[in-house]
Structure formats: structure tokens, C-alpha cells
Design a protein around this motif. Structure first.
Motif, PDB file in Angstrom:
ATOM      1  N   LYS A   4       0.769  -1.298  -0.037  1.00  0.00           N
ATOM      2  CA  LYS A   4       0.046  -0.001   0.003  1.00  0.00           C
ATOM      3  C   LYS A   4       0.840   1.132   0.003  1.00  0.00           C
ATOM      4  O   LYS A   4       0.634   2.172  -0.577  1.00  0.00           O
ATOM      5  CB  LYS A   4      -1.087   0.013   1.300  1.00  0.00           C
ATOM      6  CG  LYS A   4      -2.203   0.831   1.124  1.00  0.00           C
ATOM      7  CD  LYS A   4      -2.969   1.059   2.370  1.00  0.00           C
ATOM      8  CE  LYS A   4      -3.786  -0.358   2.601  1.00  0.00           C
ATOM      9  NZ  LYS A   4      -4.418  -0.447   3.816  1.00  0.00           N
ATOM     10  N   LYS A   7       2.676   1.958  -3.175  1.00  0.00           N
ATOM     11  CA  LYS A   7       1.718   2.484  -4.244  1.00  0.00           C
ATOM     12  C   LYS A   7       1.632   3.862  -3.867  1.00  0.00           C
ATOM     13  O   LYS A   7       1.481   4.791  -4.893  1.00  0.00           O
ATOM     14  CB  LYS A   7       0.186   1.774  -4.131  1.00  0.00           C
ATOM     15  CG  LYS A   7       0.124   0.496  -4.941  1.00  0.00           C
ATOM     16  CD  LYS A   7      -1.161   0.050  -4.919  1.00  0.00           C
ATOM     17  CE  LYS A   7      -1.326  -1.174  -5.789  1.00  0.00           C
ATOM     18  NZ  LYS A   7      -2.449  -2.079  -5.146  1.00  0.00           N
ATOM     19  N   LYS A   8       1.492   4.391  -2.643  1.00  0.00           N
ATOM     20  CA  LYS A   8       1.578   5.868  -2.515  1.00  0.00           C
ATOM     21  C   LYS A   8       2.880   6.560  -3.025  1.00  0.00           C
ATOM     22  O   LYS A   8       2.623   7.746  -3.571  1.00  0.00           O
ATOM     23  CB  LYS A   8       1.592   6.217  -0.909  1.00  0.00           C
ATOM     24  CG  LYS A   8      -0.057   6.001  -0.547  1.00  0.00           C
ATOM     25  CD  LYS A   8      -0.077   6.646   0.937  1.00  0.00           C
ATOM     26  CE  LYS A   8      -1.030   6.383   1.871  1.00  0.00           C
ATOM     27  NZ  LYS A   8      -1.001   6.424   3.153  1.00  0.00           N
TER      28      LYS A   8
END
Lengths: 224, 224
Positions: A4, A7-8
Motif C-alpha cells: 500500500k 503504491k503511495k
């Protein structure tokens, strides 16, 4: 959780990459991101490429390494403006990110530049995941590295716009099947132009130089 | 923020690495993590190494790649138990992490193993940051890659317990100064044993094999 956050980081990178791309577009600069394993002969190839492009094309280079300024020193011999980025100032990054390239651009006069070469950190994996705002991506695979590398590192070969099989002067001394290597690249990226060349003998340099010159012309004309 | 999260991931990795280390200790298995750029000749070296170690030493291999099972197929020819890990099942990781090695161990009978070779993903940067519970780390640098690589990728050379300069049979055809390469390695890691070898000619293989055998004996005796 790791994924996650990655991805940021990639999303933030994409925003900065887009800003770089706009900057290159404003100046009509063709930006080429050159990637490979350590030791593929990237720096030697770029030295030779720049020497052959001048004065028709005005090149500049942003070169990324974890440490040392060896490559910048070598590239500066060509007379082109060179900015060295050491990623150990950015956490020892194994790739060039868009904001890191952006900092390097501060040292280059884009209004006097036709071609910006971004020599990425030697790594056949991670740089493939980071858009730096480039127009074109080029992967260099030396013939000493084995024919299977395109299949083992497919993302790199999939995202690139051109491939170079370097150090072909060594072919007589290697058990390297260049046709198999080319077929493996085609399996991943069927349409990619592929250049077989040696900076040592000069063999195969001309088509590569013509390709780059064409792309610079297309960028000036606004068609890349 | 990125750095903070990376630290958390590394801390989680260290916990799993310690569990792996305990498992290796329980079975008296020497675990060796072998790292290099893509195309340094790691797999060929390991094939040859295993063939020379059997039957004195009982080796097994965990081999990491992003995709393909090419290396496992090659290594299995040696007759040693081989487990292939594809990191594309783990987010396309550019390195082997401790939990990934742990999964690979499920396929190996450690009670029948003296030496576990962990062939890492081809990458001279990222694998250096991930402890997988190994006893020893070995870096392979092929003589086609340039003398400056130890200075450009210092972390890898700093953390390793042995270095191999591979493909020495190609030296007559290269402008590679092997003494300079060795001096650059010594600059980063003065005490590291350094082996110069060619699997093609067999030259230099014997000291490397003896070194590994010694380390296996020391592990059995509980002194590694």
C-alpha cells in the motif's frame, strides 16, 4: 501494508514525473532514460553516443549512482553538461525517482539542450517501476550477461522503447547465442527496436545514433 | 515517511531472519547467501560448486528470481535439492526477504543438508539490505563488469564475507584491471577473502571449494 505504501510513493512519483515531462515539453527536450545492470557498458556507450551526436544534437546528462562521481567524470570528457546525482543523499535509492531527477535538472540549461540522457542506477529491476518523466526508455543488455535475462527481468524489457545488445566484440569468446537473446526480448516486447553494437569496434553504432537523431527531430517537431 | 515504513519492513525481516538462523543452527546447516548483478555467472558457478562439493558435503539450494524457473532447472542437474522462489508472487521483489526464504525451506529436508546455498535475485543493491538468516554472504563480480563496481555499490561489498571475481577466462579480451578491482574491493572491505576463478577453465575453483568446505566443517563444529 508495504505494498500500500509503495503504491503511495509511486503515485507521488507519477505526479512529479508529469511535471518533469511538462518541463521537457516546454523546452522541446527529448528525455531518454537509460537502464541496465551494473557493468553493461552504459557509461562507455553514452560517452561514445554523445561524441557522435555533437554538434548536430546538443546533449546533456543526468547520471545517477548510489555513490561516486566516476561516471560523471567520464561523461564530462565528452564536453556535454553533466550532473551527477548520488542517491545516498536520498536513502541510498536503488533507482532514480522523478524528484531526484528534478533536482539534477537544476544544474542543466534546458534551453540549450536537445537531448537529456538520464543514466539510471545500475539495476535491472527497480528503475523499471519509476517514471521520471522521460519520453523514451532504453535498456542495455551486455552479451556477457546471458540470453535469459529478458525472461528473468521482463518488466524492464516490456516498458522500454529500445533495446541495446552491447559489447558484441566479445561474442567470439562467449557461449552467448545473440539470436536467442533477441528472440527472448521479442517474446517480451515484440515491436521494440533492437540495436547490436560495440563501442570498442564501432560496429552497429550508426543505426543507434540515427535512431536517437530521428527521435530528437520528432520531439522538436512535436511528434514524440 | 517512505523511510520510516522501510525501517518497519526491515525490522519485521530481521525477526524472521533470526528464526531462520535458529533453524539453520538446530540442523548444523551452513547457510550462504550468494549475491551479484544479473549475468555475473552465479548459477553456472553454483552448478559447478555443487558438483565439486558432492559427496563430501550435502548441498541444497534456494534460488530466487522475479520470474522463470530457468536457474532451478539448471541447478537441479547437479542432483542437489533445489527450490525455486519466484518473487512475482511476493510483489515482484527485487531481493529475497527472510520470510520468502522461509517458505522455500519447506521444500528442503534440512536434516539431510550440510550447506544451504541461497541464490539471491540478480541485483547488486537491494539484497544487501535484507538479512535472510544466513551465516555467510558472498558477492560475485564478473570481470566483464568494470573495476569500479565495488566503489559504486559499497554496501554489498562491505557486508559480504567473501568475494568472487568470476569469468577470469575472459581477461585476455577485456580492458579489465583485475588488480585495480581487487584493490577497490579491499578499500571497502580490507579483510574479505577474494577468489579469482573461471568455471570455464576450472582455474581458481579449488581454493573457493576448500574455503566453503572449511566453513561447513566449522559450522558442524559450532564455530561459524
Amino acid at each position: 501494508m508495504e505494498i500500500k505504501v509503495v503504491k503511495k510513493v509511486l503515485a507521488a512519483n507519477d505526479i512529479m514525473a508529469e511535471k518533469n515531462r511538462q518541463l521537457f515539453a516546454e523546452h522541446g527536450v527529448l528525455a531518454v532514460n537509460v537502464m541496465s545492470s551494473p557493468g553493461s557498458g552504459k557509461t562507455t556507450l553514452l560517452e561514445d553516443t554523445i561524441t557522435r551526436l555533437v554538434p548536430d544534437v546538443r546533449p546533456a546528462v543526468v547520471v545517477g549512482d548510489i555513490c561516486t562521481t566516476n561516471d560523471a567524470v567520464r561523461l564530462a570528457r565528452s564536453g556535454a553538461p553533466v550532473v551527477q546525482i548520488n542517491t545516498d543523499g536520498f536513502g541510498g535509492d536503488c533507482h532514480l525517482a522523478a524528484h531526484v531527477v528534478r533536482e539534477g535538472l537544476a544544474g542543466i540549461d534546458l534551453s540549450q539542450t536537445d537531448l537529456l540522457i538520464i543514466e539510471n542506477v545500475g539495476n535491472l529491476v527497480c528503475p523499471a517501476e519509476f517514471d521520471v518523466g522521460e519520453d523514451l526508455r532504453v535498456v542495455v543488455l551486455s552479451v556477457t550477461e546471458g540470453e535469459d535475462k529478458p525472461l528473468k527481468y521482463p518488466l524492464m524489457f516490456r516498458i522500454c522503447d529500445a533495446g541495446i545488445l552491447s559489447k558484441t566484440d566479445l561474442l567470439p569468446y562467449l557461449d552467448f547465442d545473440i539470436e536467442l537473446a533477441a528472440a527472448n526480448i521479442r517474446q517480451i516486447n515484440p515491436a521494440m527496436p533492437l540495436f547490436r553494437l560495440s563501442t570498442k569496434t564501432g560496429e552497429g553504432m550508426a543505426p543507434w545514433i540515427e535512431w536517437i537523431k530521428d527521435k530528437v527531430r520528432e520531439k522538436r517537431a512535436g511528434t514524440v
